[in-house]
Enzyme design. Structure first.
Site, PDB file in Angstrom:
ATOM      1  N   GLY A  29     -52.746  83.545  34.825  1.00 57.28           N
ATOM      2  CA  GLY A  29     -52.359  82.542  35.808  1.00 57.28           C
ATOM      3  C   GLY A  29     -51.503  83.168  36.898  1.00 57.28           C
ATOM      4  N   GLY A  62     -37.832  65.955  32.324  1.00 59.76           N
ATOM      5  CA  GLY A  62     -37.126  66.483  33.494  1.00 59.76           C
ATOM      6  C   GLY A  62     -35.979  67.426  33.143  1.00 59.76           C
ATOM      7  N   GLY A 112     -46.514  66.857  28.004  1.00 62.88           N
ATOM      8  CA  GLY A 112     -46.656  66.642  29.438  1.00 62.88           C
ATOM      9  C   GLY A 112     -47.493  67.787  29.974  1.00 62.88           C
ATOM     10  N   HIS A 113     -48.742  67.509  30.315  1.00 66.40           N
ATOM     11  CA  HIS A 113     -49.674  68.562  30.726  1.00 66.40           C
ATOM     12  C   HIS A 113     -49.985  68.400  32.219  1.00 66.40           C
ATOM     13  CE1 HIS A 113     -51.162  69.046  26.294  1.00 66.40           C
ATOM     14  NE2 HIS A 113     -49.882  69.277  26.456  1.00 66.40           N
ATOM     15  N   GLN A 125     -47.693  70.788  22.522  1.00 65.89           N
ATOM     16  CA  GLN A 125     -46.553  71.604  22.028  1.00 65.89           C
ATOM     17  C   GLN A 125     -46.992  73.062  21.824  1.00 65.89           C
ATOM     18  OE1 GLN A 125     -46.966  68.262  20.079  1.00 65.89           O
ATOM     19  NE2 GLN A 125     -46.053  67.613  22.001  1.00 65.89           N
ATOM     20  N   GLY A 162     -48.624  75.931  29.933  1.00 64.58           N
ATOM     21  CA  GLY A 162     -49.648  75.786  30.975  1.00 64.58           C
ATOM     22  C   GLY A 162     -50.998  75.425  30.370  1.00 64.58           C
ATOM     23  N   LYS A 163     -50.958  74.760  29.213  1.00 63.91           N
ATOM     24  CA  LYS A 163     -52.203  74.388  28.515  1.00 63.91           C
ATOM     25  C   LYS A 163     -53.056  73.457  29.371  1.00 63.91           C
ATOM     26  CE  LYS A 163     -49.646  72.724  25.176  1.00 63.91           C
ATOM     27  NZ  LYS A 163     -48.325  73.221  25.574  1.00 63.91           N
ATOM     28  N   ASP A 210     -45.271  73.848  26.842  1.00 66.68           N
ATOM     29  CA  ASP A 210     -45.216  73.981  28.301  1.00 66.68           C
ATOM     30  C   ASP A 210     -45.734  75.327  28.805  1.00 66.68           C
ATOM     31  OD1 ASP A 210     -44.086  71.459  28.444  1.00 66.68           O
ATOM     32  OD2 ASP A 210     -42.042  72.254  28.304  1.00 66.68           O
TER      33      ASP A 210
HETATM   34  P1  GDP Z   1     -48.363  72.382  29.298  1.00 67.33           P
HETATM   35  O1  GDP Z   1     -47.500  71.361  28.637  1.00 67.33           O
HETATM   36  O2  GDP Z   1     -48.618  73.563  28.420  1.00 67.33           O
HETATM   37  O3  GDP Z   1     -49.643  71.820  29.843  1.00 67.33           O
HETATM   38  O4  GDP Z   1     -47.528  72.933  30.534  1.00 67.33           O
HETATM   39  P2  GDP Z   1     -46.680  72.052  31.590  1.00 67.33           P
HETATM   40  O5  GDP Z   1     -47.618  71.360  32.495  1.00 67.33           O
HETATM   41  O6  GDP Z   1     -45.654  71.237  30.891  1.00 67.33           O
HETATM   42  O7  GDP Z   1     -45.871  73.185  32.338  1.00 67.33           O
HETATM   43  C1  GDP Z   1     -46.497  74.243  32.982  1.00 67.33           C
HETATM   44  C2  GDP Z   1     -46.066  74.241  34.454  1.00 67.33           C
HETATM   45  O8  GDP Z   1     -46.450  75.476  35.039  1.00 67.33           O
HETATM   46  C3  GDP Z   1     -46.744  73.173  35.288  1.00 67.33           C
HETATM   47  O9  GDP Z   1     -45.869  72.775  36.303  1.00 67.33           O
HETATM   48  C4  GDP Z   1     -47.966  73.914  35.877  1.00 67.33           C
HETATM   49  O10 GDP Z   1     -48.398  73.341  37.111  1.00 67.33           O
HETATM   50  C5  GDP Z   1     -47.381  75.275  36.097  1.00 67.33           C
HETATM   51  N1  GDP Z   1     -48.323  76.396  35.975  1.00 67.33           N
HETATM   52  C6  GDP Z   1     -49.367  76.552  35.111  1.00 67.33           C
HETATM   53  N2  GDP Z   1     -49.908  77.780  35.253  1.00 67.33           N
HETATM   54  C7  GDP Z   1     -49.192  78.411  36.231  1.00 67.33           C
HETATM   55  C8  GDP Z   1     -49.242  79.731  36.792  1.00 67.33           C
HETATM   56  O11 GDP Z   1     -50.055  80.577  36.421  1.00 67.33           O
HETATM   57  N3  GDP Z   1     -48.306  80.003  37.746  1.00 67.33           N
HETATM   58  C9  GDP Z   1     -47.376  79.100  38.166  1.00 67.33           C
HETATM   59  N4  GDP Z   1     -46.494  79.462  39.103  1.00 67.33           N
HETATM   60  N5  GDP Z   1     -47.304  77.860  37.646  1.00 67.33           N
HETATM   61  C10 GDP Z   1     -48.191  77.533  36.675  1.00 67.33           C
HETATM   62  P1  IMO Z   2     -46.281  70.107  25.743  1.00 65.80           P
HETATM   63  O1  IMO Z   2     -47.537  69.602  25.104  1.00 65.80           O
HETATM   64  C1  IMO Z   2     -42.179  71.471  25.154  1.00 65.80           C
HETATM   65  C2  IMO Z   2     -39.892  69.597  21.900  1.00 65.80           C
HETATM   66  C3  IMO Z   2     -38.713  68.720  22.278  1.00 65.80           C
HETATM   67  C4  IMO Z   2     -37.814  68.964  21.084  1.00 65.80           C
HETATM   68  C5  IMO Z   2     -38.802  69.060  19.930  1.00 65.80           C
HETATM   69  C6  IMO Z   2     -38.969  67.773  19.138  1.00 65.80           C
HETATM   70  O2  IMO Z   2     -46.020  69.600  27.105  1.00 65.80           O
HETATM   71  O3  IMO Z   2     -46.208  71.591  25.605  1.00 65.80           O
HETATM   72  P2  IMO Z   2     -40.261  65.487  19.682  1.00 65.80           P
HETATM   73  O4  IMO Z   2     -40.069  64.480  20.778  1.00 65.80           O
HETATM   74  O5  IMO Z   2     -41.613  66.098  19.629  1.00 65.80           O
HETATM   75  O6  IMO Z   2     -39.830  64.968  18.342  1.00 65.80           O
HETATM   76  O7  IMO Z   2     -39.209  66.679  20.036  1.00 65.80           O
HETATM   77  O8  IMO Z   2     -40.053  69.427  20.509  1.00 65.80           O
HETATM   78  N1  IMO Z   2     -41.186  69.236  22.526  1.00 65.80           N
HETATM   79  C7  IMO Z   2     -41.764  69.928  23.528  1.00 65.80           C
HETATM   80  N2  IMO Z   2     -41.336  71.002  24.222  1.00 65.80           N
HETATM   81  N3  IMO Z   2     -43.390  70.970  25.397  1.00 65.80           N
HETATM   82  C8  IMO Z   2     -43.857  69.917  24.707  1.00 65.80           C
HETATM   83  O9  IMO Z   2     -45.121  69.456  24.822  1.00 65.80           O
HETATM   84  C9  IMO Z   2     -43.010  69.312  23.741  1.00 65.80           C
HETATM   85  N4  IMO Z   2     -43.132  68.257  22.903  1.00 65.80           N
HETATM   86  C10 IMO Z   2     -42.009  68.233  22.167  1.00 65.80           C
HETATM   87  O10 IMO Z   2     -38.123  69.142  23.482  1.00 65.80           O
HETATM   88  O11 IMO Z   2     -37.181  70.218  21.195  1.00 65.80           O
HETATM   89 MG    MG Z   3     -45.697  70.326  28.980  1.00 66.21          MG
END
Ligand code: GDP
Ligand code: IMO
Ligand code: MG
Length: 441
Positions: A413, A299, A40-41, A221, A15-16, A13
């Site tokens: 960012g 969530g 979840g990206h 991840q 911000g990939k 998570d």
């Molecule tokens: P990912 O799984 O690495 O793609 O990251 P997620 O999408 O799960 O979580 C990143 C969250 O941070 C998302 O809600 C993005 O919209 C938000 N985000 C990404 N870059 C920035 C940033 O530079 N600033 C802020 N405030 N939010 C960001």
């Molecule tokens: P993105 O790509 C954050 C965490 C789960 C749990 C552990 C194992 O959005 O960064 P799993 O369902 O993979 O067997 O769960 O890994 N986890 C993540 N945490 N971002 C993710 O993906 C994750 N994918 C799995 O919360 O701790």
């Molecule tokens: Mg994510």
């Protein structure tokens, strides 16, 4: 050439999605190489928010080929749903390719994931319950069902029956939900719906690389969730580190030129497991609220803490990072003082201090962070577009992190929107950053 891998440098998570979306403008192909719909990206662009679980984050560009590589575990129902959602929003998915060799998440994998978590009782891993672990387990046990199997009824049924056989005992409570004929028919239907996307995806990658096009490898991840190098057993069941990009996409390591690590300017983790810089106080809550730190997939509230330089240095080494994209710097605006963890202290042995990531589980589980305090800033960073727009204290923060990790920060960012980024001067050392930043200026 050139190939660029983008990986999470923390616990996911980071911000990939946003970084990949941005770079994909200049890429010919974006390839997911591991994980599944546990990812979840998020992409925020033009007043719209997009959340991708399986579909690569380059899909918003019609000219970019998006590949779900052989290393991904695919829930075909989820994939069909994502494709439909995108079509309904007017996005063309004709350029989506699905590896014939990718393994499938089956209905019994979801049940086993849930069952596994319940068995762990008070100490669950906190998985996303998407069946990821059981699907990879079947792959390793050579009982996996692959995308190509969905195209042949006889083979599909035979393979599902063989995969179910050793699970009979475990799945007894769910006997009514496991109907071999019904699962076979359901997966044949998915096969039919996905057939136009199924391809020899490694060959697509080779062609693009041979033609000198930009290829992005999209990690899911993060390094600390890696099954080999992360905080085992509180990890995912694949290798999110850059080395896995070659295996999970079907290219050789020499096809990779750049490796970008994405890290937040602080740290979060969702799910259980060690987290040495975790905050349980008002500062932690403030980061959670300001950064909207709630999971994209489940969530769940994310755990929050200060930036952990010990872990980030470890991620830099594991991935041979050539660049860092530091996200969410805007979230730190308003803190008087900002802490960064430079060392761990062992709780069991007070005299034990280390600045390298401990390999021993008992040490890691009891480690707490030791911090340096840096000056904060009050300015809102949302409109900053160049380093000179950033307050001096924010620039000092970047310089400190860069020095401590030894990897250039090329992109910062300052908000969730696609345009809310600052390219640093160090971006000129990166071919893909040069292409994108050059086009933007
Ligand atoms: P990912 O799984 O690495 O793609 O990251 P997620 O999408 O799960 O979580 C990143 C969250 O941070 C998302 O809600 C993005 O919209 C938000 N985000 C990404 N870059 C920035 C940033 O530079 N600033 C802020 N405030 N939010 C960001
Ligand atoms: P993105 O790509 C954050 C965490 C789960 C749990 C552990 C194992 O959005 O960064 P799993 O369902 O993979 O067997 O769960 O890994 N986890 C993540 N945490 N971002 C993710 O993906 C994750 N994918 C799995 O919360 O701790
Ligand atoms: Mg994510």
């Amino acid at each position: 050439m050139p190939g660029t891998v983008i990986v999470g440098a923390q616990w996911g998570d980071e911000g990939k999605g946003k970084v990949i979306d941005l770079l994909a403008e200049r890429a010919d192909a974006v390839i997911r190489f591991q994980g599944g719909n546990n990812a979840g990206h998020t992409i925020v662009h033009g007043g719209q928010t997009w959340k991708f679980h399986l579909i690569p984050s380059g899909i918003l560009y019609p000219g970019t080929t998006c590949v779900i590589g052989n290393g991904v575990v695919v829930d075909p129902g989820v994939l069909c749903g994502e494709i439909e959602d995108l079509r309904a929003r007017g996005v063309d998915v004709g350029n989506l390719k699905l590896s014939a060799n990718a393994h499938l998440i089956m209905p019994y994998h979801l049940l086993l994931d849930q069952e596994g978590e319940q068995k762990l009782g008070k100490n669950p891993i906190g998985t996303t319950r998407r069946g990821i672990g059981p699907a990879y387990a079947d792959k390793a046990a050579r009982l996996g069902i692959r995308v190509q199997d969905m195209l042949d009824e006889r083979i599909l049924k035979k393979k599902i029956a063989a995969a179910l056989e050793p699970k009979r005992q475990l799945l007894r409570p769910y006997a009514r939900e496991i109907d071999l004929q019904a699962i076979t028919e359901q997966y044949l239907t998915y096969g039919h719906r996905l057939e136009q996307h199924i391809a020899d995806t490694a060959a697509i990658a080779w062609r693009a690389l041979d033609e000198g096009k930009h290829v992005l490898f999209e990690g899911a991840q993060g390094a600390l969730l890696d099954i080999d190098h992360g905080t085992y057993p509180f990890v995912t069941s694949s290798n999110p580190v850059a080395g896995a990009a070659a295996v999970g996409a079907g290219v050789g390591p020499k096809d990779i030129d750049e490796v970008w690590g994405v890290s937040k300017a602080y740290t979060t983790r969702v799910g259980a497991g060690p987290f040495p810089t975790e905050l349980h106080d008002d500062a932690g809550e403030e980061i959670r609220q300001r950064g909207h730190e709630f999971g994209t997939t489940t969530g769940r509230a994310r755990r929050t803490g200060w930036l952990d330089l010990v872990a980030l240095r470890y991620a830099a080494r594991l991935n041979s990072l050539t660049a860092i994209s530091l996200t969410k710097l805007d979230v730190l605006s308003g803190f008087d003082r900002i802490k960064v963890c430079t060392r761990y202290r062992g709780a069991l042995d007070e005299d034990f201090v280390t600045d390298t990531f401990p390999y021993h589980q008992s040490v890691l589980h009891h480690a707490t962070g030791e911090y340096e305090e840096l000056q904060g800033w009050t300015e809102d960073l949302g409109e900053c577009r160049s380093e000179s727009d950033l307050p001096q204290a924010a620039r000092d923060y970047l310089a400190y992190v860069e020095e401590a990790v030894g990897v250039p920060i090329v992109m910062v960012g300052v908000g969730p929107g696609r345009e809310q980024i600052v390219w640093t001067e160090r971006a000129s050392g990166s071919a893909i950053a040069g292409a994108v930043a050059g086009a933007a200026t």
